[in-house]
Design a protein around this motif. Structure first.
Motif, PDB file in Angstrom:
ATOM      1  N   LEU A 106       0.824  -1.203   0.000  1.00 25.44           N
ATOM      2  CA  LEU A 106       0.000   0.000   0.000  1.00 25.44           C
ATOM      3  C   LEU A 106       0.858   1.252   0.000  1.00 25.44           C
ATOM      4  O   LEU A 106       0.626   2.188  -0.780  1.00 25.44           O
ATOM      5  N   ARG A 107       1.859   1.295   0.852  1.00 26.68           N
ATOM      6  CA  ARG A 107       2.748   2.465   0.898  1.00 26.68           C
ATOM      7  C   ARG A 107       3.483   2.645  -0.415  1.00 26.68           C
ATOM      8  O   ARG A 107       3.615   3.766  -0.925  1.00 26.68           O
ATOM      9  N   GLU A 108       3.978   1.551  -0.967  1.00 24.87           N
ATOM     10  CA  GLU A 108       4.762   1.643  -2.200  1.00 24.87           C
ATOM     11  C   GLU A 108       3.921   2.119  -3.374  1.00 24.87           C
ATOM     12  O   GLU A 108       4.377   2.926  -4.191  1.00 24.87           O
ATOM     13  N   ARG A 109       2.679   1.648  -3.458  1.00 24.05           N
ATOM     14  CA  ARG A 109       1.820   2.007  -4.580  1.00 24.05           C
ATOM     15  C   ARG A 109       1.251   3.417  -4.475  1.00 24.05           C
ATOM     16  O   ARG A 109       0.883   4.018  -5.491  1.00 24.05           O
ATOM     17  N   THR A 110       1.137   3.938  -3.262  1.00 23.46           N
ATOM     18  CA  THR A 110       0.440   5.219  -3.084  1.00 23.46           C
ATOM     19  C   THR A 110       1.356   6.366  -2.710  1.00 23.46           C
ATOM     20  O   THR A 110       0.881   7.496  -2.544  1.00 23.46           O
ATOM     21  N   TYR A 151      -8.202   4.221   6.288  1.00 24.35           N
ATOM     22  CA  TYR A 151      -6.737   4.232   6.311  1.00 24.35           C
ATOM     23  C   TYR A 151      -6.194   5.571   5.813  1.00 24.35           C
ATOM     24  O   TYR A 151      -5.318   6.176   6.436  1.00 24.35           O
ATOM     25  N   THR A 152      -6.703   6.029   4.688  1.00 24.05           N
ATOM     26  CA  THR A 152      -6.191   7.253   4.061  1.00 24.05           C
ATOM     27  C   THR A 152      -6.325   8.454   4.983  1.00 24.05           C
ATOM     28  O   THR A 152      -5.387   9.239   5.143  1.00 24.05           O
ATOM     29  N   ARG A 153      -7.488   8.583   5.618  1.00 26.55           N
ATOM     30  CA  ARG A 153      -7.705   9.749   6.464  1.00 26.55           C
ATOM     31  C   ARG A 153      -6.960   9.639   7.796  1.00 26.55           C
ATOM     32  O   ARG A 153      -6.182  10.510   8.164  1.00 26.55           O
ATOM     33  N   TYR A 154      -7.193   8.588   8.522  1.00 25.62           N
ATOM     34  CA  TYR A 154      -6.723   8.553   9.905  1.00 25.62           C
ATOM     35  C   TYR A 154      -5.222   8.350  10.042  1.00 25.62           C
ATOM     36  O   TYR A 154      -4.602   8.943  10.940  1.00 25.62           O
ATOM     37  N   LEU A 155      -4.624   7.548   9.184  1.00 29.68           N
ATOM     38  CA  LEU A 155      -3.170   7.418   9.299  1.00 29.68           C
ATOM     39  C   LEU A 155      -2.482   8.709   8.877  1.00 29.68           C
ATOM     40  O   LEU A 155      -1.420   9.046   9.397  1.00 29.68           O
ATOM     41  N   ALA A 171       0.421  -0.835  14.964  1.00 32.17           N
ATOM     42  CA  ALA A 171      -0.614  -1.819  15.267  1.00 32.17           C
ATOM     43  C   ALA A 171      -1.692  -1.822  14.181  1.00 32.17           C
ATOM     44  O   ALA A 171      -2.225  -2.881  13.811  1.00 32.17           O
ATOM     45  N   TYR A 172      -2.007  -0.639  13.677  1.00 33.26           N
ATOM     46  CA  TYR A 172      -3.007  -0.521  12.606  1.00 33.26           C
ATOM     47  C   TYR A 172      -2.515  -1.256  11.364  1.00 33.26           C
ATOM     48  O   TYR A 172      -3.252  -2.036  10.753  1.00 33.26           O
ATOM     49  N   ARG A 173      -1.256  -1.020  11.004  1.00 37.28           N
ATOM     50  CA  ARG A 173      -0.703  -1.685   9.819  1.00 37.28           C
ATOM     51  C   ARG A 173      -0.635  -3.199  10.019  1.00 37.28           C
ATOM     52  O   ARG A 173      -0.869  -3.968   9.071  1.00 37.28           O
ATOM     53  N   ALA A 174      -0.308  -3.630  11.231  1.00 39.38           N
ATOM     54  CA  ALA A 174      -0.278  -5.065  11.518  1.00 39.38           C
ATOM     55  C   ALA A 174      -1.667  -5.678  11.361  1.00 39.38           C
ATOM     56  O   ALA A 174      -1.813  -6.799  10.844  1.00 39.38           O
ATOM     57  N   ALA A 175      -2.692  -4.933  11.788  1.00 43.08           N
ATOM     58  CA  ALA A 175      -4.063  -5.414  11.629  1.00 43.08           C
ATOM     59  C   ALA A 175      -4.437  -5.496  10.148  1.00 43.08           C
ATOM     60  O   ALA A 175      -5.111  -6.439   9.716  1.00 43.08           O
ATOM     61  N   LEU A 176      -3.998  -4.519   9.375  1.00 47.48           N
ATOM     62  CA  LEU A 176      -4.221  -4.565   7.930  1.00 47.48           C
ATOM     63  C   LEU A 176      -3.573  -5.811   7.325  1.00 47.48           C
ATOM     64  O   LEU A 176      -4.184  -6.508   6.507  1.00 47.48           O
ATOM     65  N   ASP A 177      -2.347  -6.078   7.745  1.00 45.91           N
ATOM     66  CA  ASP A 177      -1.599  -7.207   7.191  1.00 45.91           C
ATOM     67  C   ASP A 177      -2.220  -8.549   7.563  1.00 45.91           C
ATOM     68  O   ASP A 177      -1.984  -9.555   6.883  1.00 45.91           O
ATOM     69  N   SER A 178      -2.985  -8.574   8.635  1.00 41.56           N
ATOM     70  CA  SER A 178      -3.586  -9.832   9.092  1.00 41.56           C
ATOM     71  C   SER A 178      -4.857 -10.191   8.325  1.00 41.56           C
ATOM     72  O   SER A 178      -5.357 -11.309   8.434  1.00 41.56           O
ATOM     73  N   ILE A 179      -5.381  -9.239   7.559  1.00 41.62           N
ATOM     74  CA  ILE A 179      -6.607  -9.512   6.804  1.00 41.62           C
ATOM     75  C   ILE A 179      -6.277 -10.428   5.623  1.00 41.62           C
ATOM     76  O   ILE A 179      -5.349 -10.169   4.861  1.00 41.62           O
ATOM     77  N   GLU A 180      -7.025 -11.478   5.481  1.00 42.28           N
ATOM     78  CA  GLU A 180      -6.759 -12.472   4.432  1.00 42.28           C
ATOM     79  C   GLU A 180      -7.502 -12.113   3.145  1.00 42.28           C
ATOM     80  O   GLU A 180      -8.534 -12.674   2.813  1.00 42.28           O
ATOM     81  N   TRP A 181      -6.945 -11.135   2.440  1.00 37.46           N
ATOM     82  CA  TRP A 181      -7.488 -10.727   1.152  1.00 37.46           C
ATOM     83  C   TRP A 181      -6.774 -11.454   0.026  1.00 37.46           C
ATOM     84  O   TRP A 181      -5.574 -11.757   0.130  1.00 37.46           O
ATOM     85  N   GLU A 213      -6.252 -10.015  -5.818  1.00 38.15           N
ATOM     86  CA  GLU A 213      -7.173  -9.139  -6.546  1.00 38.15           C
ATOM     87  C   GLU A 213      -7.824  -8.123  -5.619  1.00 38.15           C
ATOM     88  O   GLU A 213      -7.931  -6.938  -5.946  1.00 38.15           O
ATOM     89  N   GLU A 214      -8.244  -8.576  -4.431  1.00 32.62           N
ATOM     90  CA  GLU A 214      -8.883  -7.671  -3.479  1.00 32.62           C
ATOM     91  C   GLU A 214      -7.889  -6.648  -2.944  1.00 32.62           C
ATOM     92  O   GLU A 214      -8.223  -5.478  -2.758  1.00 32.62           O
ATOM     93  N   ARG A 215      -6.665  -7.086  -2.698  1.00 36.59           N
ATOM     94  CA  ARG A 215      -5.627  -6.138  -2.273  1.00 36.59           C
ATOM     95  C   ARG A 215      -5.477  -5.023  -3.298  1.00 36.59           C
ATOM     96  O   ARG A 215      -5.386  -3.843  -2.956  1.00 36.59           O
ATOM     97  N   GLY A 216      -5.468  -5.407  -4.568  1.00 38.85           N
ATOM     98  CA  GLY A 216      -5.342  -4.415  -5.634  1.00 38.85           C
ATOM     99  C   GLY A 216      -6.508  -3.447  -5.654  1.00 38.85           C
ATOM    100  O   GLY A 216      -6.324  -2.239  -5.848  1.00 38.85           O
ATOM    101  N   ARG A 217      -7.711  -3.961  -5.432  1.00 44.50           N
ATOM    102  CA  ARG A 217      -8.902  -3.105  -5.411  1.00 44.50           C
ATOM    103  C   ARG A 217      -8.837  -2.100  -4.268  1.00 44.50           C
ATOM    104  O   ARG A 217      -9.179  -0.923  -4.438  1.00 44.50           O
ATOM    105  N   VAL A 218      -8.387  -2.562  -3.103  1.00 42.34           N
ATOM    106  CA  VAL A 218      -8.303  -1.666  -1.944  1.00 42.34           C
ATOM    107  C   VAL A 218      -7.259  -0.579  -2.189  1.00 42.34           C
ATOM    108  O   VAL A 218      -7.488   0.595  -1.906  1.00 42.34           O
TER     109      VAL A 218
END
Length: 216
Positions: free
Chosen positions: A10-14, A125-129, A170-180, A183-188
């Motif tokens: 996410l960081r690299e793409r945005t 993610y975009t707003r709060y981080l 902790a927020y990023r770790a929670a993001l990483d724990s989501i089993e997407w 394709e879904e990662r790309g959409r997000v």
């Protein structure tokens, strides 16, 4: 194939879009001290409309297993925004505010993705981080430029978060724990890019509104 952590992808793409948003003229001038208190107030006004929708759609998804670890009550900004506008504009401000066109489109987009957990997470993610990162610096600059105390910049104060850096980790770790899926990662990630673009468009619209007011 082993996927890299989602937060890293996410960081690299945005990253480029994040820089473009920060570099928009309206925000650059405001941070340099070349803007006015009214410019800052208009930014807070737009935050009112954006976070009203964001926190509404986030609350509706709070029990979703993928979102529950992310949508923390400590992040909620609406009471702070309302307090800031009370201080900056006085009584009756709700009858005197309006969204710029980009804010209208931004809010419409968030409502469009309200049923898609990944889309809500993308905007969250975009707003709060961002608020927990550069937003902390912005708040201090607004205090310095306009002689504000704690009142007027409550939006940037996360009193219940002792360490923003640890919270973001902790927020990023929670993001990483989501089993997407990939394709879904790309959409997000694409939706995060959409959010950054709306934020940039918002700054351009605030510049245009300022110019129109000056010319009137």
């Amino acid at each position: 194939m082993t996927l890299i952590p989602f937060s890293q992808a996410l960081r690299e793409r945005t990253w480029a879009s994040h820089g473009e948003s920060e570099g928009a003229g309206f925000m650059t001038n405001l941070m340099k001290g070349e803007g006015t208190l009214d410019d800052y107030t208009q930014l807070v006004v737009q935050h009112f409309f954006i976070y009203e929708v964001l926190e509404e759609i986030a609350a509706a998804k709070a029990s979703d297993p993928d979102a529950s670890a992310l949508f923390s009550a400590e992040l909620v900004r609406m009471p702070a925004i309302e307090a800031d506008l009370d201080h900056l504009m006085g009584e009756g401000w709700r009858d005197r505010i309006s969204p710029v066109p980009a804010t209208v489109r931004y809010c419409e987009r968030m409502r469009e993705v309200a049923d898609w957990t990944g889309g809500v997470i993308a905007h969250h993610y975009t707003r709060y981080l961002g608020d927990l990162s550069g937003g902390q610096h912005i708040g201090k600059l607004m205090q310095r430029h306009f002689g504000l105390g704690a009142e007027g910049v409550a939006f940037y104060s996360f009193a219940e978060i002792e360490s923003p850096a640890e919270f973001k980790d902790a927020y990023r770790a929670a993001l990483d724990s989501i089993e997407w899926t990939e394709e879904e990662r790309g959409r997000v990630i694409d939706e995060v890019l959409v959010a950054y673009q709306f934020n940039t468009d918002l700054f351009f619209d605030l510049d245009a509104q300022k110019a129109a007011t000056a010319a009137a």
